[in-house]
Design a protein around this motif. Sequence first.
Motif, PDB file in Angstrom:
ATOM      1  N   ASP A 209     -33.109  78.088   1.983  1.00 45.02           N
ATOM      2  CA  ASP A 209     -32.687  77.056   2.942  1.00 45.02           C
ATOM      3  C   ASP A 209     -33.666  76.901   4.105  1.00 45.02           C
ATOM      4  O   ASP A 209     -33.579  75.924   4.850  1.00 45.02           O
ATOM      5  CB  ASP A 209     -31.294  77.398   3.499  1.00 45.02           C
ATOM      6  N   THR A 210     -34.550  77.868   4.301  1.00 48.89           N
ATOM      7  CA  THR A 210     -35.528  77.754   5.403  1.00 48.89           C
ATOM      8  C   THR A 210     -36.791  77.009   4.969  1.00 48.89           C
ATOM      9  O   THR A 210     -37.680  76.780   5.789  1.00 48.89           O
ATOM     10  CB  THR A 210     -35.955  79.153   5.907  1.00 48.89           C
ATOM     11  N   LEU A 211     -36.856  76.653   3.680  1.00 50.44           N
ATOM     12  CA  LEU A 211     -38.102  76.080   3.152  1.00 50.44           C
ATOM     13  C   LEU A 211     -37.973  74.573   2.934  1.00 50.44           C
ATOM     14  O   LEU A 211     -37.070  74.123   2.231  1.00 50.44           O
ATOM     15  CB  LEU A 211     -38.466  76.745   1.811  1.00 50.44           C
ATOM     16  N   THR A 212     -38.883  73.819   3.496  1.00 49.54           N
ATOM     17  CA  THR A 212     -38.870  72.371   3.320  1.00 49.54           C
ATOM     18  C   THR A 212     -38.995  72.003   1.842  1.00 49.54           C
ATOM     19  O   THR A 212     -38.361  71.051   1.386  1.00 49.54           O
ATOM     20  CB  THR A 212     -40.039  71.755   4.125  1.00 49.54           C
ATOM     21  N   LEU A 213     -39.762  72.755   1.092  1.00 53.34           N
ATOM     22  CA  LEU A 213     -39.920  72.462  -0.338  1.00 53.34           C
ATOM     23  C   LEU A 213     -38.885  73.213  -1.189  1.00 53.34           C
ATOM     24  O   LEU A 213     -38.842  73.066  -2.399  1.00 53.34           O
ATOM     25  CB  LEU A 213     -41.350  72.760  -0.801  1.00 53.34           C
ATOM     26  N   ARG A 214     -38.086  74.015  -0.576  1.00 54.52           N
ATOM     27  CA  ARG A 214     -36.938  74.742  -1.173  1.00 54.52           C
ATOM     28  C   ARG A 214     -37.204  75.338  -2.553  1.00 54.52           C
ATOM     29  O   ARG A 214     -36.407  75.206  -3.476  1.00 54.52           O
ATOM     30  CB  ARG A 214     -35.689  73.853  -1.207  1.00 54.52           C
ATOM     31  N   SER A 215     -38.334  76.006  -2.676  1.00 60.42           N
ATOM     32  CA  SER A 215     -38.615  76.779  -3.902  1.00 60.42           C
ATOM     33  C   SER A 215     -39.549  77.917  -3.518  1.00 60.42           C
ATOM     34  O   SER A 215     -40.271  77.837  -2.522  1.00 60.42           O
ATOM     35  CB  SER A 215     -39.260  75.901  -4.978  1.00 60.42           C
ATOM     36  N   TRP A 216     -39.530  78.967  -4.331  1.00 65.82           N
ATOM     37  CA  TRP A 216     -40.399  80.099  -4.032  1.00 65.82           C
ATOM     38  C   TRP A 216     -41.862  79.691  -4.187  1.00 65.82           C
ATOM     39  O   TRP A 216     -42.206  78.863  -5.030  1.00 65.82           O
ATOM     40  CB  TRP A 216     -40.123  81.262  -4.989  1.00 65.82           C
ATOM     41  N   GLY A 217     -42.710  80.306  -3.371  1.00 62.36           N
ATOM     42  CA  GLY A 217     -44.138  80.112  -3.563  1.00 62.36           C
ATOM     43  C   GLY A 217     -44.593  80.860  -4.808  1.00 62.36           C
ATOM     44  O   GLY A 217     -43.934  81.802  -5.264  1.00 62.36           O
ATOM     45  N   GLU A 218     -45.713  80.413  -5.361  1.00 66.54           N
ATOM     46  CA  GLU A 218     -46.284  81.109  -6.515  1.00 66.54           C
ATOM     47  C   GLU A 218     -47.577  81.779  -6.100  1.00 66.54           C
ATOM     48  O   GLU A 218     -48.277  81.296  -5.213  1.00 66.54           O
ATOM     49  CB  GLU A 218     -46.527  80.110  -7.650  1.00 66.54           C
ATOM     50  N   LYS A 219     -47.880  82.884  -6.774  1.00 68.27           N
ATOM     51  CA  LYS A 219     -49.119  83.603  -6.439  1.00 68.27           C
ATOM     52  C   LYS A 219     -50.322  82.678  -6.575  1.00 68.27           C
ATOM     53  O   LYS A 219     -51.268  82.738  -5.787  1.00 68.27           O
ATOM     54  CB  LYS A 219     -49.270  84.816  -7.355  1.00 68.27           C
ATOM     55  N   ALA A 220     -50.250  81.788  -7.563  1.00 64.17           N
ATOM     56  CA  ALA A 220     -51.370  80.861  -7.785  1.00 64.17           C
ATOM     57  C   ALA A 220     -51.570  79.922  -6.593  1.00 64.17           C
ATOM     58  O   ALA A 220     -52.702  79.498  -6.326  1.00 64.17           O
ATOM     59  CB  ALA A 220     -51.136  80.060  -9.060  1.00 64.17           C
ATOM     60  N   ASP A 221     -50.498  79.589  -5.875  1.00 58.92           N
ATOM     61  CA  ASP A 221     -50.662  78.721  -4.696  1.00 58.92           C
ATOM     62  C   ASP A 221     -51.609  79.377  -3.694  1.00 58.92           C
ATOM     63  O   ASP A 221     -52.473  78.725  -3.096  1.00 58.92           O
ATOM     64  CB  ASP A 221     -49.300  78.486  -4.009  1.00 58.92           C
ATOM     65  N   ILE A 222     -51.438  80.663  -3.522  1.00 53.98           N
ATOM     66  CA  ILE A 222     -52.273  81.389  -2.553  1.00 53.98           C
ATOM     67  C   ILE A 222     -53.693  81.551  -3.106  1.00 53.98           C
ATOM     68  O   ILE A 222     -54.676  81.351  -2.388  1.00 53.98           O
ATOM     69  CB  ILE A 222     -51.676  82.784  -2.232  1.00 53.98           C
ATOM     70  N   GLY A 246     -44.642  76.437   2.032  1.00 53.41           N
ATOM     71  CA  GLY A 246     -43.668  75.438   1.563  1.00 53.41           C
ATOM     72  C   GLY A 246     -42.925  74.791   2.728  1.00 53.41           C
ATOM     73  O   GLY A 246     -41.795  74.347   2.589  1.00 53.41           O
ATOM     74  N   GLY A 247     -43.600  74.766   3.891  1.00 54.96           N
ATOM     75  CA  GLY A 247     -42.969  74.132   5.052  1.00 54.96           C
ATOM     76  C   GLY A 247     -41.818  74.954   5.597  1.00 54.96           C
ATOM     77  O   GLY A 247     -40.771  74.437   5.988  1.00 54.96           O
ATOM     78  N   LYS A 248     -42.023  76.279   5.644  1.00 57.86           N
ATOM     79  CA  LYS A 248     -40.970  77.157   6.178  1.00 57.86           C
ATOM     80  C   LYS A 248     -40.718  76.789   7.643  1.00 57.86           C
ATOM     81  O   LYS A 248     -41.633  76.822   8.457  1.00 57.86           O
ATOM     82  CB  LYS A 248     -41.416  78.609   6.064  1.00 57.86           C
ATOM     83  N   LEU A 249     -39.504  76.374   7.926  1.00 61.45           N
ATOM     84  CA  LEU A 249     -39.100  76.000   9.282  1.00 61.45           C
ATOM     85  C   LEU A 249     -39.970  74.893   9.880  1.00 61.45           C
ATOM     86  O   LEU A 249     -40.143  74.818  11.092  1.00 61.45           O
ATOM     87  CB  LEU A 249     -39.101  77.229  10.212  1.00 61.45           C
ATOM     88  N   ALA A 250     -40.545  74.032   9.002  1.00 57.40           N
ATOM     89  CA  ALA A 250     -41.302  72.882   9.511  1.00 57.40           C
ATOM     90  C   ALA A 250     -40.375  71.993  10.331  1.00 57.40           C
ATOM     91  O   ALA A 250     -40.775  71.372  11.310  1.00 57.40           O
ATOM     92  CB  ALA A 250     -41.923  72.093   8.358  1.00 57.40           C
ATOM     93  N   THR A 251     -39.126  71.927   9.884  1.00 53.59           N
ATOM     94  CA  THR A 251     -38.083  71.295  10.691  1.00 53.59           C
ATOM     95  C   THR A 251     -37.024  72.361  10.968  1.00 53.59           C
ATOM     96  O   THR A 251     -37.014  73.403  10.321  1.00 53.59           O
ATOM     97  CB  THR A 251     -37.435  70.111   9.948  1.00 53.59           C
ATOM     98  N   GLN A 252     -36.124  72.060  11.899  1.00 59.28           N
ATOM     99  CA  GLN A 252     -35.195  73.107  12.324  1.00 59.28           C
ATOM    100  C   GLN A 252     -34.257  73.574  11.214  1.00 59.28           C
ATOM    101  O   GLN A 252     -33.993  74.747  11.082  1.00 59.28           O
ATOM    102  CB  GLN A 252     -34.389  72.624  13.531  1.00 59.28           C
ATOM    103  N   VAL A 253     -33.752  72.625  10.420  1.00 55.52           N
ATOM    104  CA  VAL A 253     -32.834  72.995   9.332  1.00 55.52           C
ATOM    105  C   VAL A 253     -33.289  72.271   8.056  1.00 55.52           C
ATOM    106  O   VAL A 253     -32.736  71.220   7.698  1.00 55.52           O
ATOM    107  CB  VAL A 253     -31.374  72.623   9.683  1.00 55.52           C
ATOM    108  N   PRO A 254     -34.279  72.795   7.360  1.00 54.27           N
ATOM    109  CA  PRO A 254     -34.795  72.111   6.170  1.00 54.27           C
ATOM    110  C   PRO A 254     -33.708  71.763   5.147  1.00 54.27           C
ATOM    111  O   PRO A 254     -33.805  70.764   4.434  1.00 54.27           O
ATOM    112  CB  PRO A 254     -35.799  73.129   5.594  1.00 54.27           C
ATOM    113  N   ARG A 255     -32.658  72.552   5.103  1.00 58.21           N
ATOM    114  CA  ARG A 255     -31.593  72.336   4.120  1.00 58.21           C
ATOM    115  C   ARG A 255     -30.941  70.952   4.246  1.00 58.21           C
ATOM    116  O   ARG A 255     -30.458  70.380   3.255  1.00 58.21           O
ATOM    117  CB  ARG A 255     -30.535  73.434   4.320  1.00 58.21           C
ATOM    118  N   LEU A 256     -30.922  70.410   5.494  1.00 57.08           N
ATOM    119  CA  LEU A 256     -30.255  69.123   5.727  1.00 57.08           C
ATOM    120  C   LEU A 256     -30.789  68.023   4.827  1.00 57.08           C
ATOM    121  O   LEU A 256     -30.040  67.181   4.331  1.00 57.08           O
ATOM    122  CB  LEU A 256     -30.432  68.700   7.199  1.00 57.08           C
TER     123      LEU A 256
END
Length: 264
Positions: A209-222, A246-256
């Motif tokens: 819920d804290t992630l704007t893209l709401r999915s786990w990052g992948e090792k390949a992304d890094i 993934g835009g963690k806390l890019a906005t206050q409540v990404p889940r919205l």
Amino acid sequence: MDITLTGQVAIVTGVGQGIGREIVKTLAAEGVTTVALDINEGDLASLDKELSEIGGEHVQYVCDVRDGARIREIVADVDARFGRIDILVNNAGVGGDGLVSELSEDVWDLCFDINVKGTYLTCQAVLPIMKRQRRGRIINAASFAAIVPIVGSAAYAGSKSAVNQFTRALAGEVGPWNITANAYAPGMVPTTLNHFTERDQAEQDRLLDTLTLRSWGEKADIANLVCFLASDQARYITGTLIDISGGKLATQVPRLAYEHAGAL
Ligand SMILES: NC(=O)c1ccc[n+]([C@@H]2O[C@H](COP(=O)([O-])OP(=O)(O)OC[C@H]3O[C@@H](n4cnc5c(N)ncnc54)[C@H](O)[C@@H]3O)[C@@H](O)[C@H]2O)c1
């Protein structure tokens, strides 16, 4: 965009598990000669097999990044063997939880010794070679915790903030030799460091819920970001902290956004 790294030599620390293992394999697939360091000998043996399948030159060293003498010995060996070091990726890192009121000195020291001192020691060791070449790319793993810490992360977040500020100070010193130094802040990539995907579903949802893209990052992304930062395409980027979360806390409540979209 052409990210050509073929023929370059990269040192990567903390390659036995997780993101570091992916970074070293991705660099190898890009034609980079890889020098892989980890404290755990068993993981290096299995990595050796995987790197042989990818092809190209590769060498592994058992190394605790807290050991300055060992690091200098390895760097001298790499210089004698390959005659250059183009890329240094300081990926080795450890977590360390605990509220400040209960935090042990051991946890504090572990975080700062491995995450911060280890980074300083490897950077210092490669600088004479990168200066001689008048080119180098230093890429350091910070964390999103260096931007916004979570409760109970004082040692870890403090150490990763220190990595970030160390990287900026270093970038300021090495510009005259055409060496860049950058840090990156991964968000939530499930690994043995955090066991995110092994937690119960409610806890996983709370984190997602804290992630704007709401999915786990992948090792390949890094690993892909590291390749870009190592390339000539990133020649004008230095002294920065790149948020790859993934835009963690890019906005206050990404889940919205997901509630509005009817996606939950
Ligand atoms: N996974 C994430 O979501 C995340 C988020 C933010 C930051 N990071 C950072 O990314 C880096 C990699 O994280 P990960 O999740 O892949 O961790 P991980 O625990 O899966 O892997 C860490 C690797 O570092 C090695 N290592 C530990 N101490 C060492 C030492 N003293 N000397 C040499 N090697 C040592 C371990 O053996 C292991 O192979 C760390 O610096 C971590 O703080 C990860």
